[in-house]
Write an enzyme that holds these catalytic residues in place. Structure first.
Site, PDB file in Angstrom:
ATOM      1  N   ASP A 134      67.345  27.272  49.219  1.00 55.98           N
ATOM      2  CA  ASP A 134      68.164  26.143  49.928  1.00 55.98           C
ATOM      3  C   ASP A 134      69.981  26.461  49.391  1.00 55.98           C
ATOM      4  OD1 ASP A 134      67.598  23.035  49.492  1.00 55.98           O
ATOM      5  OD2 ASP A 134      65.901  24.299  48.451  1.00 55.98           O
ATOM      6  N   ASP A 236      69.423  21.160  52.444  1.00 57.43           N
ATOM      7  CA  ASP A 236      69.332  20.329  51.524  1.00 57.43           C
ATOM      8  C   ASP A 236      70.004  19.288  52.982  1.00 57.43           C
ATOM      9  OD1 ASP A 236      68.422  18.947  49.470  1.00 57.43           O
ATOM     10  OD2 ASP A 236      70.411  17.768  49.363  1.00 57.43           O
ATOM     11  N   GLU A 304      66.927  19.942  56.020  1.00 55.34           N
ATOM     12  CA  GLU A 304      65.752  18.504  56.741  1.00 55.34           C
ATOM     13  C   GLU A 304      66.596  18.153  56.354  1.00 55.34           C
ATOM     14  OE1 GLU A 304      65.252  16.484  52.010  1.00 55.34           O
ATOM     15  OE2 GLU A 304      67.307  17.201  52.279  1.00 55.34           O
ATOM     16  N   HIS A 365      59.496  19.051  46.501  1.00 53.79           N
ATOM     17  CA  HIS A 365      58.915  18.226  45.670  1.00 53.79           C
ATOM     18  C   HIS A 365      59.953  17.092  45.434  1.00 53.79           C
ATOM     19  CE1 HIS A 365      63.152  19.920  48.061  1.00 53.79           C
ATOM     20  NE2 HIS A 365      63.235  18.628  46.887  1.00 53.79           N
ATOM     21  N   ASP A 366      59.175  16.176  46.824  1.00 59.31           N
ATOM     22  CA  ASP A 366      59.761  15.300  47.068  1.00 59.31           C
ATOM     23  C   ASP A 366      59.268  13.664  47.121  1.00 59.31           C
ATOM     24  OD1 ASP A 366      62.762  15.353  46.463  1.00 59.31           O
ATOM     25  OD2 ASP A 366      63.100  15.907  48.833  1.00 59.31           O
TER      26      ASP A 366
HETATM   27  C1  GLC Z   1      67.168  16.370  49.464  1.00 59.10           C
HETATM   28  C2  GLC Z   1      66.469  16.967  48.484  1.00 59.10           C
HETATM   29  C3  GLC Z   1      65.863  16.195  47.468  1.00 59.10           C
HETATM   30  C4  GLC Z   1      67.509  16.161  46.290  1.00 59.10           C
HETATM   31  C5  GLC Z   1      68.146  14.735  47.577  1.00 59.10           C
HETATM   32  C6  GLC Z   1      69.547  15.113  47.150  1.00 59.10           C
HETATM   33  O1  GLC Z   1      66.831  15.382  49.863  1.00 59.10           O
HETATM   34  O2  GLC Z   1      65.370  17.129  48.466  1.00 59.10           O
HETATM   35  O3  GLC Z   1      64.910  16.392  46.175  1.00 59.10           O
HETATM   36  O4  GLC Z   1      66.974  14.884  45.430  1.00 59.10           O
HETATM   37  O5  GLC Z   1      68.291  16.472  48.795  1.00 59.10           O
HETATM   38  O6  GLC Z   1      69.693  16.363  47.310  1.00 59.10           O
END
Ligand code: GLC
Length: 567
Positions: A134, A236, A304, A365-366
């Site tokens: 990441d 991210d 992402e 994980h979200d």
């Molecule tokens: C992304 C991650 C998430 C995190 C967010 C802020 O969406 O996947 O887990 O909380 O970024 O960093």
């Protein structure tokens, strides 16, 4: 059993890394795929590990890097994935469990050391696994030394490394931007009399990517890991990094025709056109790609990107530059019926450029786990879908066991988002991987893990499922082995079978050596299917059907999916 389910790479299929060879490059050209697509293909099947929850090697109830290294045989041999994506392990106050980075070039002591990381990479590479990590460019922790300097004084050389703004004349917030985790995106700094921007928690200040020094410093952090041998980055909230330079208000949101993403409360009241996704972001990714391409071997970048306008989303595909692909989250929030899935796949098909390579995600994980969203019978059909569609599959750890979404009682909530906005907590999909029916489920020797195990952990675990031919784990193993053995399932043409009955989604994958029909019953009712094609069942959600003959017309049981080798 290992023999029966071994990866079969020698007997017919080719390892994902084959796409990095001269022959793989020729094949990509023959298929009309761009360099980005070829590199994406060379990553094969991606498996996401949330490091807090994979394997604890120290007995403190939290997973770590040596823990992951100790489980690599499971990933490469037992399961048969190609690329490991490890979520953040950087030094962090853990306000957002590592997505609040306080040093981009080190490992948090909770997870181990840089030497542990080097060993993880070396052992992955020895097994032919690739390693993606990441990279969190939009924001740092408020404890990062850059931010500590930036907030120390308006004259500090790092002041402009973050996004600072004066209050409005009436004393109000600089603009109407909101934090994705609730409340305004601005935090007042008493000492220096300005607001700073935080698109997420107040302890996650946004970096100012318009400052060339920030770009240079962040590029150095990529170099640091590329030099250590990582094969790629999951970026991210990649589209957040460039905002409207004039920082104009967001307009109100138009009513939604269809929900493509989970409800974020007040955040959804705005059209997020000014607080993220400014076209200048593409210049940043062009530079990033040039850096990746300057390294030997295939180095990969996946963004992402939560954008649900298909054309805008597809603009994040680079042909020979920018990102290799943006994650496609459309299946995560798809209405789970055949028509809903068909609609999303068709839309994806139209959106991805002809030279690009699609990809599919069922969870991360979200998001609530797939079993929690659709139930464990339907999740078996989802597994067939994920691993037979045209495009890179990304698996979320534990989904291959059918781990359910865990109800975490309010007093045990860990996720800061869940604490800030009750109901939004993501702990339920982050519970520890379940390895064996024993106290600590083979994850930890501690009395308590950082999050509870799922109910039925004595049944839903690697050891128990390996012994049960009908388990979810063995379904995933069979699917991965078949996909590896059959190039048609990976790179073959995709065509929808239009005359499937309501409730059934069906398509063919045709390659040079073989052709398959994938027929999926999305309902809990039996279905009769008239394919007009015959063949043999190569794999079914219900293993009693494997190897049986299929005539023109056949029945599917509730929630049954089959992969038919066509004659
Ligand atoms: C992304 C991650 C998430 C995190 C967010 C802020 O969406 O996947 O887990 O909380 O970024 O960093």
């Amino acid at each position: 059993m290992t023999g029966q389910y071994s990866r079969m790479t020698e007997s017919g299929g080719r390892p994902a890394r084959w796409w990095s060879s001269e022959a793989g490059q020729q094949e990509a050209r023959r298929l009309g795929l761009a360099e980005s697509a070829r590199v994406a293909l060379s990553m094969g099947v991606i498996y996401q590990i949330y490091p807090r929850s994979f394997q604890d090697s120290t007995g403190n109830g939290v997973g770590d890097l040596p823990g992951i290294t100790s489980r690599l045989d499971y990933l490469s041999d037992t399961l048969g994935i190609d690329t490991v994506w490890v979520s953040p392990f950087y030094p962090s106050p853990m306000a957002d469990f590592g997505y609040d980075v306080s040093d981009y070039c080190d490992v948090d002591p909770l997870f181990g050391t840089l030497a542990d990381f080097d060993r993880l990479v070396a052992e992955c590479h020895e097994r032919g696994l690739r390693v993606v990590i990441d990279w969190v460019p939009n924001h740092t922790s408020n404890q990062h030394r850059w931010f500590l300097a930036s907030r120390s004084s308006r004259d500090d050389p790092k002041r402009d490394w973050y996004v600072w703004a004066d209050a409005r004349v009436d004393g109000g917030l600089p603009n109407n931007w909101l934090s994705g985790f609730g409340g305004p995106a601005w935090e007042w700094d008493e000492a220096t009399g300005q607001y700073y921007l935080h698109s997420f928690l107040a302890s996650q200040p946004d970096l100012n990517w318009r400052n060339p020094e920030v770009r240079a410093a962040m590029t150095d952090t990529l170099r640091f890991w590329l030099d250590r041998g990582v094969d790629g980055f999951r970026i991210d909230v990649a589209h957040f990094i460039m905002k409207d330079p004039e920082m104009r208000d967001n307009p109100p949101a138009a009513p939604l025709d269809e929900r493509m993403f989970k409800s974020l409360g007040e955040y959804d009241s705005q059209e997020h056109v000014n607080d993220k996704g400014h076209p200048d972001v593409h210049g940043v990714f062009r530079d990033l790609r040039a850096l990746l391409d300057s390294y030997p071997g295939d180095r990969f970048a996946v963004g992402e990107i939560h954008i649900f306008d298909w054309a805008e989303w597809a603009a994040y595909y680079g042909e020979g530059d920018e990102l290799h692909m943006p994650f496609n989250f459309s299946l995560v929030w798809a209405p789970w019926h055949a028509a809903g899935i068909r609609e999303r796949i068709d839309a994806l098909d139209r959106a991805v450029p002809p030279w690009g390579w699609p990809n599919h995600v069922l969870g991360n994980h979200d998001e609530a786990r797939i079993v929690g969203r659709i139930g464990s019978d339907a999740a078996r059909v989802a597994a067939l879908l994920l691993l037979t569609l045209r495009g890179t599959p990304t698996l979320y750890y534990g989904d291959e066991l059918g781990m359910p979404q865990v109800e975490v009682p309010p007093e045990m909530v860990q996720d800061p988002w869940g604490i800030q906005v009750p109901g939004q907590g993501r702990d339920g999909c982050r519970t520890p991987m379940q390895w064996a029916p024993e106290p600590g489920v083979g994850f930890t020797t501690a009395q308590r893990a950082w999050l509870p195990f799922t109910p039925a952990a004595d049944r839903i675990n690697v050891a128990a499922e390996l012994a049960d031919p009908g388990s979810m784990l063995n379904l995933y193993r069979r699917l991965l082995a078949l996909r590896t053995a059959e190039p048609a399932l990976e790179r073959g043409d995709y065509t929808e079978i239009p005359h499937a009955p309501d409730g059934v989604f069906a398509y063919t994958r045709r390659g040079e050596d073989a052709a398959f029909a994938i027929v999926l019953n999305f309902t809990s009712e039996p279905q009769v299917v008239d394919l007009g094609m015959t063949g043999t069942v190569a794999l079914s959600t219900h293993p009693d059907r494997d190897g049986t003959e299929i005539g023109d017309t056949f029945g599917l049981r509730p929630n049954e999916g089959v992969i038919i080798r066509l004659r």
